[in-house]
Design a protein around this motif. Sequence first.
Motif, short mmCIF file in Angstrom:
data_model
loop_
_atom_site.label_atom_id
_atom_site.label_comp_id
_atom_site.label_asym_id
_atom_site.label_seq_id
_atom_site.Cartn_x
_atom_site.Cartn_y
_atom_site.Cartn_z
N SER A 1 0.83 -1.20 0.00
CA SER A 1 0.00 0.00 0.00
C SER A 1 0.88 1.26 0.00
N ALA A 2 0.83 2.09 1.06
CA ALA A 2 1.71 3.25 1.11
C ALA A 2 3.18 2.83 1.08
N GLY A 3 3.48 1.68 1.70
CA GLY A 3 4.83 1.14 1.62
C GLY A 3 5.19 0.73 0.21
N GLY A 4 4.18 0.33 -0.57
CA GLY A 4 4.39 0.04 -1.99
C GLY A 4 4.71 1.30 -2.76
N TRP A 5 4.10 2.42 -2.34
CA TRP A 5 4.48 3.73 -2.90
C TRP A 5 5.96 3.98 -2.66
N SER A 6 6.43 3.69 -1.45
CA SER A 6 7.85 3.87 -1.12
C SER A 6 8.74 3.05 -2.04
N VAL A 7 8.35 1.79 -2.27
CA VAL A 7 9.13 0.92 -3.15
C VAL A 7 9.14 1.47 -4.57
N GLY A 8 7.96 1.87 -5.07
CA GLY A 8 7.87 2.43 -6.41
C GLY A 8 8.69 3.70 -6.57
N MET A 9 8.66 4.54 -5.55
CA MET A 9 9.45 5.77 -5.59
C MET A 9 10.94 5.46 -5.55
N ALA A 10 11.32 4.46 -4.76
CA ALA A 10 12.74 4.12 -4.59
C ALA A 10 13.36 3.61 -5.88
N VAL A 11 12.66 2.72 -6.58
CA VAL A 11 13.25 2.11 -7.78
C VAL A 11 13.26 3.05 -8.97
N THR A 12 12.58 4.20 -8.84
CA THR A 12 12.58 5.21 -9.90
C THR A 12 13.35 6.46 -9.49
N ASP A 13 14.12 6.36 -8.44
CA ASP A 13 14.97 7.45 -7.96
C ASP A 13 16.43 7.06 -8.19
N LYS A 14 17.20 7.92 -8.86
CA LYS A 14 18.56 7.55 -9.27
C LYS A 14 19.43 7.10 -8.12
N ARG A 15 19.45 7.86 -7.04
CA ARG A 15 20.37 7.51 -5.96
C ARG A 15 19.90 6.27 -5.22
N MET A 16 18.61 6.19 -4.93
CA MET A 16 18.10 5.05 -4.19
C MET A 16 18.16 3.77 -5.04
N ALA A 17 17.86 3.89 -6.31
CA ALA A 17 17.87 2.71 -7.18
C ALA A 17 19.25 2.09 -7.29
N SER A 18 20.27 2.88 -7.13
CA SER A 18 21.64 2.36 -7.24
C SER A 18 21.99 1.43 -6.09
N ARG A 19 21.14 1.39 -5.07
CA ARG A 19 21.39 0.54 -3.91
C ARG A 19 20.60 -0.75 -3.92
N VAL A 20 19.48 -0.78 -4.62
CA VAL A 20 18.52 -1.87 -4.50
C VAL A 20 18.89 -3.03 -5.40
N ALA A 21 18.97 -4.22 -4.82
CA ALA A 21 19.25 -5.42 -5.61
C ALA A 21 17.97 -6.00 -6.20
#
Length: 255
Positions: free
Chosen positions: A141-161
């Motif tokens: 839900s809102a946490g899914g928003w966080s995941v979606g935002m993270a994988v489409t953010d340059k700095r955060m996406a560089s960390r996620v496996a």
Amino acid sequence: MRIFLFICLLLQTAVLAGQDLKPFKQIDVQITPWHHIPALIKTPDNMKSGKRYPLLVCLHGRSIAGTDVTKIFRQGVARQMHEGKNIDAVNKLDGKKYEFIVMAPLATSWSLGPEHLYNAISDAMKKYPIDSTRIYITGYSAGGWSVGMAVTDKRMASRVAAAVNMSPATIDAENLKSFHIAAENNIHVWYFGGTDEPVFLGNCKLFADSTNKYKPGLTKLTIGDHKHCCWEQYYDPAYRENGMNIYEWLLQYKR
């Protein structure tokens, strides 16, 4: 004033001491230079010196946000572990068993945006032996928003496996146009949605399609016969598709 704040801190500590947080403990993580938030953390029982462990960050729904960390146990990975279920998993690719460091931060409201999530992970990496090549995120839900935002953010996406995203709320307009970032960072995401939650299922399909147009095969989609609920079915380590639960699936991927 200092005496009053000290007394409040003692009272809060006493209250928390009486709460059952097993198998977690409460910590504070820094999300800005001036702001910390509470989080639950679980480390392997017998950590070996020099060894680094996968980090699984668990992001809650809107109703959990606030100041009461025990609410985190209502849903998600933390609930499964609080009920005594073991999420340690064997990686099907190398045949090795992995123990996770699990962190569940508590947002003051809604959920954590990419900058705050990045900082929370950075703070945890200073304190715990985290394998930087195996940082995984999941939310509903809102946490899914966080995941979606993270994988489409340059700095955060560089960390996620890799990530698991369940019934995500709609992400910001700029991020909706940025799924090329997830593709460029080779982030595999497993989406879950229900037939009776059309908006959230629509988000799953949109996010998956928006990634796959840049790099086909990066996403996986599971559609269940349910409304905006039932995430416990998928977070339960006993739930499997193609012989793997979500924890085993995540471990296939590293940076």
